[in-house]
Structure formats: structure tokens, C-alpha cells
Design an enzyme around this catalytic site. Structure first.
Site, PDB file in Angstrom:
ATOM      1  N   ALA A 199       0.852  -1.208   0.000  1.00 49.20           N
ATOM      2  CA  ALA A 199       0.000   0.000   0.000  1.00 49.20           C
ATOM      3  C   ALA A 199       0.881   1.249   0.000  1.00 49.20           C
ATOM      4  O   ALA A 199       1.333   1.707   1.055  1.00 49.20           O
ATOM      5  CB  ALA A 199      -0.920   0.004   1.226  1.00 49.20           C
ATOM      6  N   GLU A 248       6.297  11.257  -0.600  1.00 47.68           N
ATOM      7  CA  GLU A 248       5.116  12.079  -0.243  1.00 47.68           C
ATOM      8  C   GLU A 248       4.167  12.246  -1.423  1.00 47.68           C
ATOM      9  O   GLU A 248       3.589  13.309  -1.632  1.00 47.68           O
ATOM     10  CB  GLU A 248       5.549  13.422   0.356  1.00 47.68           C
ATOM     11  CG  GLU A 248       6.299  13.208   1.664  1.00 47.68           C
ATOM     12  CD  GLU A 248       6.399  14.437   2.545  1.00 47.68           C
ATOM     13  OE1 GLU A 248       5.487  15.271   2.504  1.00 47.68           O
ATOM     14  OE2 GLU A 248       7.384  14.521   3.287  1.00 47.68           O
TER      15      GLU A 248
HETATM   16  C1  LIG Z   1      13.643   7.354   0.580  1.00 49.50           C
HETATM   17  C2  LIG Z   1      12.183   7.188   0.865  1.00 49.50           C
HETATM   18  C3  LIG Z   1      11.663   7.719   2.035  1.00 49.50           C
HETATM   19  C4  LIG Z   1      10.309   7.536   2.343  1.00 49.50           C
HETATM   20  N1  LIG Z   1       9.822   7.981   3.558  1.00 49.50           N
HETATM   21  C5  LIG Z   1       8.563   7.648   3.922  1.00 49.50           C
HETATM   22  C6  LIG Z   1       8.099   7.940   5.243  1.00 49.50           C
HETATM   23  O1  LIG Z   1       8.813   8.531   6.063  1.00 49.50           O
HETATM   24  N2  LIG Z   1       6.838   7.536   5.591  1.00 49.50           N
HETATM   25  C7  LIG Z   1       6.021   6.886   4.716  1.00 49.50           C
HETATM   26  O2  LIG Z   1       4.904   6.539   5.103  1.00 49.50           O
HETATM   27  N3  LIG Z   1       6.427   6.598   3.443  1.00 49.50           N
HETATM   28  C8  LIG Z   1       7.690   6.961   3.042  1.00 49.50           C
HETATM   29  N4  LIG Z   1       8.129   6.645   1.770  1.00 49.50           N
HETATM   30  C9  LIG Z   1       7.232   5.941   0.857  1.00 49.50           C
HETATM   31  C10 LIG Z   1       6.750   6.800  -0.315  1.00 49.50           C
HETATM   32  O3  LIG Z   1       5.841   7.751   0.132  1.00 49.50           O
HETATM   33  C11 LIG Z   1       6.160   5.826  -1.358  1.00 49.50           C
HETATM   34  O4  LIG Z   1       7.259   5.134  -1.928  1.00 49.50           O
HETATM   35  C12 LIG Z   1       5.353   6.542  -2.419  1.00 49.50           C
HETATM   36  O5  LIG Z   1       4.171   7.062  -1.892  1.00 49.50           O
HETATM   37  C13 LIG Z   1       4.990   5.613  -3.599  1.00 49.50           C
HETATM   38  O6  LIG Z   1       4.470   4.393  -3.166  1.00 49.50           O
HETATM   39  P1  LIG Z   1       5.072   3.013  -3.766  1.00 49.50           P
HETATM   40  O7  LIG Z   1       6.554   3.108  -3.607  1.00 49.50           O
HETATM   41  O8  LIG Z   1       4.388   1.877  -3.112  1.00 49.50           O
HETATM   42  O9  LIG Z   1       4.741   3.064  -5.300  1.00 49.50           O
HETATM   43  P2  LIG Z   1       3.366   2.593  -6.004  1.00 49.50           P
HETATM   44  O10 LIG Z   1       2.206   3.231  -5.331  1.00 49.50           O
HETATM   45  O11 LIG Z   1       3.367   1.115  -6.134  1.00 49.50           O
HETATM   46  O12 LIG Z   1       3.521   3.247  -7.434  1.00 49.50           O
HETATM   47  C14 LIG Z   1       4.229   2.629  -8.516  1.00 49.50           C
HETATM   48  C15 LIG Z   1       3.965   3.470  -9.762  1.00 49.50           C
HETATM   49  O13 LIG Z   1       2.554   3.428 -10.092  1.00 49.50           O
HETATM   50  C16 LIG Z   1       2.051   4.738 -10.178  1.00 49.50           C
HETATM   51  N5  LIG Z   1       0.651   4.789  -9.741  1.00 49.50           N
HETATM   52  C17 LIG Z   1       0.119   4.265  -8.604  1.00 49.50           C
HETATM   53  N6  LIG Z   1      -1.175   4.560  -8.520  1.00 49.50           N
HETATM   54  C18 LIG Z   1      -1.491   5.294  -9.608  1.00 49.50           C
HETATM   55  C19 LIG Z   1      -2.675   5.929 -10.099  1.00 49.50           C
HETATM   56  N7  LIG Z   1      -3.832   5.875  -9.429  1.00 49.50           N
HETATM   57  N8  LIG Z   1      -2.624   6.602 -11.277  1.00 49.50           N
HETATM   58  C20 LIG Z   1      -1.442   6.690 -11.966  1.00 49.50           C
HETATM   59  N9  LIG Z   1      -0.284   6.130 -11.556  1.00 49.50           N
HETATM   60  C21 LIG Z   1      -0.312   5.450 -10.392  1.00 49.50           C
HETATM   61  C22 LIG Z   1       2.948   5.567  -9.271  1.00 49.50           C
HETATM   62  O14 LIG Z   1       2.863   6.956  -9.578  1.00 49.50           O
HETATM   63  C23 LIG Z   1       4.300   4.956  -9.564  1.00 49.50           C
HETATM   64  O15 LIG Z   1       4.820   5.511 -10.753  1.00 49.50           O
HETATM   65  C24 LIG Z   1       9.471   6.852   1.432  1.00 49.50           C
HETATM   66  C25 LIG Z   1      10.001   6.354   0.232  1.00 49.50           C
HETATM   67  C26 LIG Z   1      11.338   6.493  -0.052  1.00 49.50           C
HETATM   68  C27 LIG Z   1      11.874   5.891  -1.316  1.00 49.50           C
END
Ligand SMILES: Cc1cc2nc3c(=O)[nH]c(=O)nc-3n(C[C@H](O)[C@H](O)[C@H](O)COP(=O)(O)OP(=O)(O)OC[C@H]3O[C@@H](n4cnc5c(N)ncnc54)[C@H](O)[C@@H]3O)c2cc1C
Length: 365
Positions: A115, A348
Site C-alpha cells: 500500500a 510524499e
Molecule cells: C527514501 C524514501 C523515504 C520515504 N519515507 C517515507 C516515510 O517517512 N513515511 C512513509 O509513510 N512513506 C515513506 N516513503 C514511501 C513513499 O511515500 C512511497 O514510496 C510513495 O508514496 C509511492 O508508493 P510506492 O513506492 O508503493 O509506489 P506505487 O504506489 O506502487 O507506485 C508505482 C507506480 O505506479 C504509479 N501509480 C500508482 N497509482 C497510480 C494511479 N492511481 N494513477 C497513476 N499512476 C499510479 C505511481 O505513480 C508509480 O509511478 C518513502 C520512500 C522512499 C523511497
């Protein structure tokens, strides 16, 4: 801020990157400058600065070391902001002083392995047992997941209610049943800790719930509206640092008997970078200005984050290009900006999610 970043950070940037650690020596110095509680009330020891001031602080840190800026932004803009916005007076009095004085780093756990963008699809659950809530599940990619002293975590408390069945809790590192999992080995932002956090029968007194039951996700969206201004400011600062490095190099490097800055192809890259950075900065300050006036800025903060992060990616890419082969090695700062920058179109809320947020607001009325 600039003097501090140049004197206290610049000489250590690559050492911290290689070590993959947030510098324990740097934290008290950041705290001394008031950077661990930038926008928080003086009664908790905060610096009570405005959102525009906050942008300038994050920008100046990111200009020199984006990884340090990320840690400061996550600490201020996620964990501490969530407690400040939605905590009870007692919770604020308990947690804010230590956070804003930099005695502990804050972590904020929303994302899970399955998620991310669809954060409301989380599985980490809290089940009520008498006077306690019992948490089970795991959070992924958490900034300061391993080293944070205080954490805010979002959990499902009533699955039947969808995103209105999500509640937040605040807890301390070392609480029984909570532990850090895998530490991520990252492309960039390596001096900022990113780790998994695991909850196994983690029992919390009911008083640890942060905000109202079922309001956790709604509150999270408000935290992110403001948090994104910080990532936009980080993008502006990173782009500024990369642009300055490229400009300096272009004036020094000679080919075909003249500085490469004399070639129009290089000049246009610099002109585009400077123009887009300025536009990003103004979008970011506008969102911050609206926040300072207590106005809603969901669309404006998403626009600032989208435009500034995509600009930063472009500028960091051009910075490497202008450095040629020297942009590909660690002796010059271009290489690190290029690695760090990619997080900004992901963290974010990805660029795709920012577009979704903006479009929703555009089509609302
Ligand atoms: C260094 C780092 C620090 C972080 N720090 C935190 C933190 O402190 N706390 C926290 O809670 N999270 C944190 N995160 C998590 C970050 O917020 C998520 O990685 C980010 O929200 C994307 O989620 P995901 O990686 O699961 O990608 P996914 O949601 O799986 O997305 C994969 C791809 O699909 C695309 N996609 C998904 N849904 C849609 C849609 N509806 N329409 C079009 N495209 C879509 C996305 O844009 C992306 O290109 C961190 C991540 C990193 C890498």
C-alpha cells in the site's frame, strides 16, 4: 542558513553518503539553529517560524546536502507536524518538546509493502483489547524507521469503514512489540535512514491514539498537503545546488579553446534551469504563503511539489551532462545530486498522484 550549510555540512557530504548514516554529530547543531522545530510554538521550544521561512531553511540545507534536508523535512513536516496538528494537549506536552529540541528524531509510518500510492489499502491493524490497542503489521520505507525516537503510525481500526476506519497512534521507539526491520540500501538520499518498522502484538494504552478514532487517514491528507511544500522546497534547493555546480564548471572547463559556457547549447541549459528554478521557488512560496494565512492549499502544494521535483530531476540531469565524464564520478557534486533527486518525484506522493490531486481539485466545482 547558507553559512551553516557551507561550513558544517559541505565538507562531510560524501562521507555521510558513503556511511549511509544520519550524522549524530550534526543533529545537535541543527537543533541549536532551531531547525528541528521550525514551525512549532515557542512554548514547546520551537522556533515559531512561518511556512515561507521553513521553505528557505529546507532549501538551503538541500542546496548542500539533500539527504540532510530530507531528514529535517520528514522530522518537521510529518511526525512532529502530525502531533502538533492533531495531538491532545497532553500528547503535545509529552512529545513536542523532545522533538523540537532535537533530542529525538521523528518517524511517520503510512506506507506499506502493498500500500503505497493507495495508502488507504493498508493492512497494519489495531484491535481494541480493554484499555489498550494491539498493533500488528509492518510499515515500509519509513524515514528514521530505525533511528527515530518517536513515531506516528497509521493503522486500520475498522476495516468495514474503508478510509474512515483508519486511526493514528503515537509511540516511542523501544515500545515492546515494535522493532525496526530491513534498512534500505538506497540509490540516493543515503545519509537519511529509511527502514521497515514491524509491529507484533504491540500493546498501546488507548491514550496513545492520535486524533479521533477513524480520522487517521483524513488527518494524514492534511499533514501531506503541508508536507509536500517541504518536498517542493527541497527540490528547489537541490536544483539550485546542481545549477550552481553546473554554472561554475561551465565557466572553468575549456574545450575547443574556450570555456564550455561560451557554447550556446550549454547557455540554453543554464537559462532553462535558472528560469524553471525561479518558477518552482515562486510556486513553493505561494503554497507556503497560503498555509501561513490558514488557507487551503491542497492544489497549490501539489502543483509546487510536482513542478519543483520534475524541474529538479531535469536540472540534476543537465548538471551531469554539462560536467561530461566528470559528472559521472564522485569527485564532483553532480553525481550525488543526480542520485538524490529521483526520490523527489516519488516520496510524499509520486508525480502521478500529484496530477491526480490537482485534477480532482480542478474538476471539483
Ligand atoms: C527514501 C524514501 C523515504 C520515504 N519515507 C517515507 C516515510 O517517512 N513515511 C512513509 O509513510 N512513506 C515513506 N516513503 C514511501 C513513499 O511515500 C512511497 O514510496 C510513495 O508514496 C509511492 O508508493 P510506492 O513506492 O508503493 O509506489 P506505487 O504506489 O506502487 O507506485 C508505482 C507506480 O505506479 C504509479 N501509480 C500508482 N497509482 C497510480 C494511479 N492511481 N494513477 C497513476 N499512476 C499510479 C505511481 O505513480 C508509480 O509511478 C518513502 C520512500 C522512499 C523511497
Amino acid at each position: 542558513m547558507r553559512e551553516f550549510a557551507e561550513a558544517e555540512m559541505r565538507p562531510h557530504v560524501m562521507e555521510w553518503d558513503e556511511a549511509q548514516k544520519f550524522s549524530a554529530d550534526l543533529l545537535p547543531k541543527l537543533a541549536e539553529l532551531g531547525l528541528m522545530g521550525i514551525q512549532f510554538d515557542e512554548k514547546y521550544g520551537g522556533s515559531a517560524m512561518s511556512a515561507v521561512d521553513y521553505c528557505i531553511c529546507i532549501e538551503e540545507l538541500a542546496r548542500v546536502d539533500p539527504a540532510v534536508a530530507l531528514s529535517v523535512a520528514a522530522h518537521n513536516g510529518l511526525c512532529t507536524a502530525h502531533i502538533n496538528m492533531f495531538g491532545s494537549d497532553e500528547q503535545k506536552a509529552t512529545y513536542l518538546p523532545r522533538l523540537v529540541k532535537g533530542e529525538v528524531l521523528g518517524a511517520w509510518g503510512l506506507t506499506e509493502a502493498s500500500a503505497g500510492s493507495d495508502a488507504a489499502g493498508m493492512r497494519t491493524a489495531a484491535v481494541r483489547q480493554g484499555d489498550c490497542w494491539v498493533l500488528n503489521g509492518a510499515k515500509t520505507f519509513i524515514t528514521h524507521g530505525a533511528i527515530g525516537g518517536v513515531m506516528v503510525v497509521m493503522t486500520v481500526t475498522d476495516r468495514s469503514k474503508g478510509n474512515r476506519g483508519i486511526s493514528a497512534f503515537v509511540l516511542e521507539h523501544g515500545t515492546s512489540g515494535m522493532r525496526a526491520g530491513k534498512k534500505e540500501n538506497k540509490l540516493g538520499m543515503r545519509a537519511s535512514d529509511t527502514s521497515e518498522v514491524i509491529f507484533e502484538d504491540c500493546r498501546l494504552p488507548a491514550g496513545q491514539m492520535l486524533g479521533e478514532e477513524g480520522q487517521g487517514f483524513i488527518n494524514t491528507l492534511q499533514v501531506l498537503d503541508a508536507g509536500r511544500i517541504g518536498i517542493a522546497a527541497l527540490s528547489v534547493g537541490l536544483a539550485q545546488g546542481a545549477y550552481e555546480a553546473a554554472r561554475g564548471y561551465a565557466k572553468e572547463r575549456r574545450q575547443f579553446g574556450q570555456p564550455i559556457a561560451a557554447f550556446q547549447a550549454i547557455q540554453w541549459k543554464l537559462a532553462d534551469a535558472a528560469t524553471k528554478i525561479e518558477a518552482s521557488r515562486l510556486l513553493t512560496y505561494r503554497a507556503a504563503y497560503l498555509k501561513d494565512r490558514g488557507r487551503r492549499m491542497t492544489k497549490e502544494s501539489a502543483m509546487a511539489k510536482l513542478y519543483a521535483s520534475e524541474t529538479a530531476v531535469r536540472v540534476a540531469d543537465d548538471c551531469v551532462q554539462i560536467h561530461g565524464g566528470y559528472g559521472f564520478v564522485k569527485d564532483y557534486p553532480a553525481e550525488k545530486y543526480f542520485r538524490d533527486v529521483k526520490l523527489l518525484t516519488i516520496g510524499e506522493g509520486t508525480s502521478e498522484i500529484q496530477r491526480l490531486v490537482i485534477a480532482r481539485r480542478l474538476l471539483e466545482s
